[in-house]
Motif scaffolding. Structure first.
Motif: not given
Length: 277
Positions: A18-25, A27-28, A43-46
């Motif tokens: 869940a943290a991976a998705r949130l940070f990526a969303a 812009g990290w 997802a993009p950015n992961i």
């Protein structure tokens, strides 16, 4: 502005995913590590990478890959962990070593690899995912609680040492979370019982307590991911981050009134043994 980079261990499920998705969303650039890297969110950015935090060469390869791709590391989230439950009399010491290697020493190894990078940057943050179990305890979870208490003390000491370089080390302490965590912990507890264990009745009683807590807590992995994000980005971070006032209250009682808490555990254990769910 340069895209910020976060490393998240244990990113294949639960709070880590869940943290991976949130940070990526937000812009990290996310580097997620897990033993089952195919389960890390796509997802993009992961970027999903294989990582067993108990293997030093894995940790070296993980950090090296990030630094090959990126100019900096802004945040390391030490999330990988599990609960090695079972009666202290019967949990094999080999299992104890694995518990400490995963929940404490793996975080320490990765952190030692990342600190020199952050120190050169003069910025960076270590976010250690502990638990309210770092302050409280119940029957059958002794070695898990030891690992989280040790992680808390390690993080606090690290924070004192790192502030001179502009770095911080903070702790997120989740309570009961709607996940498969308790089911897995109970599987470990059952596996750690001897054939004629005198603790089988206690395990049966504790099964209801642990699973009920997860059902009624209301905390989801997504809820905790937002706490991870606050801990990683707060301009003036606190030592501890909790999901709910109840979680913070329970840790306060255990720290401020240890005898009272212990007596409550003794009385509560007697009660559930007489009235198992």
């Amino acid at each position: 502005m340069t895209q910020r980079t976060v490393l998240i261990t244990g990113a294949s499920s639960g709070m880590g995913a869940a943290a991976a998705r949130l940070f990526a969303a937000r812009g990290w650039r996310v580097y997620g590590g897990a033993r089952r890297e195919t389960l890390i969110p796509t997802a993009p950015n992961i970027t999903a990478l294989h990582l067993d935090v108990t293997v030093h060469s894995d940790n070296v390869r993980f950090v090296s890959q990030v630094m090959t791709d990126q100019p900096r590391i802004d945040v390391l989230i030490n999330n990988a962990g599990y609960g090695e439950f079972g009666p202290l009399e019967e949990v094999p010491l080999s299992a104890v070593h694995q518990q400490l290697a995963t929940n404490l020493l793996g975080a320490a190894d990765l952190t030692q690899l990342v600190i020199p990078i952050m120190r050169r940057q003069r910025s960076g943050r270590i976010v250690n995912i502990s638990s309210i179990a770092g302050d409280i305890y119940t029957p059958l979870g002794g070695w898990y609680y030891v690992s989280k208490h040790a992680l808390n003390v390690w993080s606090d000491t690290l924070d004192v040492e790192l502030r001179q370089f502009g770095l911080r080390s903070v702790v997120v302490a989740p309570g009961d979370t709607a996940s498969s965590w308790s089911a897995i912990a109970l599987q470990h507890a059952a596996a750690n019982l001897t054939t004629d264990s005198p603790y089988r009745g206690l395990l049966t009683a504790m099964q209801g307590v642990l699973t009920t807590g997860e059902r009624v807590s209301g905390a989801t992995s997504a809820d905790l991911a937002t706490v991870f994000y606050r801990a990683a980005t707060a301009p003036h971070p606190r030592r501890r981050y909790y999901h709910s006032p109840l979680d913070q209250f329970l840790t306060h009682v255990a720290r401020a009134h240890p005898t009272l808490y212990h007596q409550a555990m003794v009385a509560g254990t007697r009660f559930i043994m007489r009235h198992p769910h």
